[in-house]
Design a protein around this motif. Sequence first.
Motif, short mmCIF file in Angstrom:
data_model
loop_
_atom_site.label_atom_id
_atom_site.label_comp_id
_atom_site.label_asym_id
_atom_site.label_seq_id
_atom_site.Cartn_x
_atom_site.Cartn_y
_atom_site.Cartn_z
N ILE A 192 6.01 9.99 -1.87
CA ILE A 192 5.34 10.40 -1.61
C ILE A 192 4.26 9.27 -0.95
O ILE A 192 3.77 10.07 0.39
CB ILE A 192 4.26 11.60 -1.65
CG1 ILE A 192 5.60 12.99 -2.60
CG2 ILE A 192 3.22 12.48 -1.37
CD1 ILE A 192 5.32 13.92 -3.11
N GLU A 193 3.68 8.70 -2.02
CA GLU A 193 2.77 7.73 -1.80
C GLU A 193 2.85 6.78 -0.75
O GLU A 193 2.39 6.39 -0.07
CB GLU A 193 2.22 7.10 -3.13
CG GLU A 193 1.47 6.41 -3.16
CD GLU A 193 0.84 5.53 -3.76
OE1 GLU A 193 -0.08 5.04 -4.00
OE2 GLU A 193 1.50 6.03 -4.90
N HIS A 194 4.22 6.21 -0.72
CA HIS A 194 4.82 5.06 0.31
C HIS A 194 5.10 5.64 1.67
O HIS A 194 4.93 5.14 2.24
CB HIS A 194 6.28 5.70 -0.47
CG HIS A 194 6.62 3.77 0.01
ND1 HIS A 194 5.95 2.38 0.29
CD2 HIS A 194 8.09 3.77 1.41
CE1 HIS A 194 7.48 1.94 1.40
NE2 HIS A 194 7.81 2.34 1.87
N ALA A 195 5.26 7.04 1.65
CA ALA A 195 5.60 7.49 2.71
C ALA A 195 3.84 7.92 3.37
O ALA A 195 3.67 7.30 4.74
CB ALA A 195 6.26 9.07 3.00
N LEU A 196 2.97 8.29 2.76
CA LEU A 196 1.87 8.89 3.30
C LEU A 196 1.36 7.44 4.12
O LEU A 196 -0.12 6.86 4.59
CB LEU A 196 0.48 9.13 1.99
CG LEU A 196 1.60 10.59 2.83
CD1 LEU A 196 0.15 11.27 1.30
CD2 LEU A 196 0.74 11.84 3.09
N LYS A 197 0.98 6.28 2.92
CA LYS A 197 0.48 5.19 2.84
C LYS A 197 1.10 4.66 4.20
O LYS A 197 1.01 3.95 5.58
CB LYS A 197 1.01 3.80 2.25
CG LYS A 197 0.16 4.31 1.06
CD LYS A 197 0.32 3.21 0.13
CE LYS A 197 -1.09 3.16 -0.74
NZ LYS A 197 -0.83 2.88 -2.28
#
Length: 121
Positions: free
Chosen positions: A69-74
């Motif tokens: 999720i963190e990678h996708a949002l960034k």
Amino acid sequence: MIRLDLKTLLIGAAALALPSLSAQAADHGAAGAAIDQLLPVCQSCHGEHGAKPIVPEYPVLAGQYASYIEHALKDYRSGARKNAVMKAQAANLTDADIAALSQYFAHQASPIYTFKLEQQK
């Protein structure tokens, strides 16, 4: 099947984001306070706790790996991942906001199965 055009989605997303943007501007450093303001925006499309999206094309966030999720949002924020609605949603998120949202959704009950890495140990 529900069909929404991009203009309708962007207008709706912008309207939903307005209340959270002022809260973020006032308190970027407090992840706990920020998440209370951010969750309604996320849940408006991804459903309560991120477990039941409003349309089948939207992903379930509940139970996903926090790192994913963190990678996708960034990537949405930087433009590396292409989606006009998510780019607009992620544009004003701080790294702390993203980390808090990622942890929140990763710890929610999910209708999908995600293998837990700690089960291997």
